[in-house]
Design a protein around this motif. Structure first.
Motif, PDB file in Angstrom:
ATOM      1  N   ALA A  58     -41.105 -59.354  -3.849  1.00 51.29           N
ATOM      2  CA  ALA A  58     -39.785 -59.684  -2.743  1.00 51.29           C
ATOM      3  C   ALA A  58     -41.129 -59.889  -2.172  1.00 51.29           C
ATOM      4  O   ALA A  58     -40.605 -60.537  -0.951  1.00 51.29           O
ATOM      5  N   LEU A  59     -41.811 -59.314  -1.287  1.00 52.78           N
ATOM      6  CA  LEU A  59     -42.697 -59.663   0.006  1.00 52.78           C
ATOM      7  C   LEU A  59     -42.921 -61.390  -0.739  1.00 52.78           C
ATOM      8  O   LEU A  59     -42.817 -62.087   1.216  1.00 52.78           O
ATOM      9  N   ILE A  60     -43.476 -61.654  -0.908  1.00 55.95           N
ATOM     10  CA  ILE A  60     -43.640 -63.158  -1.598  1.00 55.95           C
ATOM     11  C   ILE A  60     -42.774 -63.860  -1.401  1.00 55.95           C
ATOM     12  O   ILE A  60     -42.693 -64.827  -0.453  1.00 55.95           O
ATOM     13  N   GLY A  75     -34.520 -61.538  -3.874  1.00 64.93           N
ATOM     14  CA  GLY A  75     -36.085 -60.811  -2.630  1.00 64.93           C
ATOM     15  C   GLY A  75     -35.447 -59.677  -2.469  1.00 64.93           C
ATOM     16  O   GLY A  75     -36.194 -58.430  -2.076  1.00 64.93           O
ATOM     17  N   ALA A  76     -33.986 -59.569  -1.950  1.00 61.46           N
ATOM     18  CA  ALA A  76     -33.673 -58.105  -1.029  1.00 61.46           C
ATOM     19  C   ALA A  76     -33.452 -57.591  -2.833  1.00 61.46           C
ATOM     20  O   ALA A  76     -33.957 -55.979  -2.631  1.00 61.46           O
ATOM     21  N   VAL A  77     -32.985 -58.048  -3.811  1.00 59.53           N
ATOM     22  CA  VAL A  77     -32.719 -57.562  -5.207  1.00 59.53           C
ATOM     23  C   VAL A  77     -34.182 -56.765  -5.802  1.00 59.53           C
ATOM     24  O   VAL A  77     -34.660 -55.941  -6.282  1.00 59.53           O
ATOM     25  N   PHE A  78     -35.136 -57.544  -5.823  1.00 57.49           N
ATOM     26  CA  PHE A  78     -36.595 -56.656  -6.153  1.00 57.49           C
ATOM     27  C   PHE A  78     -37.298 -55.621  -5.277  1.00 57.49           C
ATOM     28  O   PHE A  78     -37.555 -55.459  -5.807  1.00 57.49           O
ATOM     29  N   LEU A  79     -36.798 -56.419  -4.087  1.00 57.54           N
ATOM     30  CA  LEU A  79     -36.980 -54.901  -2.856  1.00 57.54           C
ATOM     31  C   LEU A  79     -36.420 -53.782  -3.190  1.00 57.54           C
ATOM     32  O   LEU A  79     -36.966 -52.379  -2.991  1.00 57.54           O
ATOM     33  N   LEU A  80     -34.933 -54.195  -3.466  1.00 59.28           N
ATOM     34  CA  LEU A  80     -34.747 -52.000  -3.745  1.00 59.28           C
ATOM     35  C   LEU A  80     -34.446 -51.834  -5.417  1.00 59.28           C
ATOM     36  O   LEU A  80     -34.841 -50.408  -5.487  1.00 59.28           O
ATOM     37  N   LEU A  81     -34.668 -52.989  -6.341  1.00 57.21           N
ATOM     38  CA  LEU A  81     -35.273 -52.484  -7.465  1.00 57.21           C
ATOM     39  C   LEU A  81     -36.771 -51.596  -7.286  1.00 57.21           C
ATOM     40  O   LEU A  81     -36.936 -50.585  -7.667  1.00 57.21           O
TER      41      LEU A  81
END
Length: 100
Positions: A58-60, A75-81
């Motif tokens: 997500a940071l990438i 990115g937001a979905v990856f961060l939440l997961l």
């Protein structure tokens, strides 16, 4: 590309590769173990490193590429997961460590 972005991209990429390797390692150990407590600990560790990997991805997505709506949503979905996996893994790890 500025020098700082190259360093950031390299560090995040190394982190993703290391957490991917740890995820595969814990997954394989989890599947080969028959003891329930050990299986739970290994699954929790796998969730922790998978959460770290998703947060790094997500940071990438959010820091290194130009902003598009789809990229920000992914990115937001990856961060939440990733955060969910991280906290669930930490919770489960503490539960399985306390079992005797």
């Amino acid at each position: 590309m500025p020098f700082e972005n190259v360093i950031l991209q390299t560090l995040l990429s190394i982190g993703v590769i290391a957490s991917l390797a740890a995820t595969v390692y814990y997954s394989l150990k989890h599947r080969r173990t028959s003891d329930p407590k050990t299986r739970g600990l290994l699954a929790a560790r796998m969730n922790i490193v998978m959460g770290i990997m998703l947060v790094l991805l997500a940071l990438i997505q959010m820091l290194l590429f130009t902003g598009s709506t789809i990229r920000v949503i992914v990115g937001a979905v990856f961060l939440l997961l990733g955060l969910f996996n991280l906290f669930a893994g930490l919770r489960n790890h503490s539960i399985y460590r306390s079992l005797k």
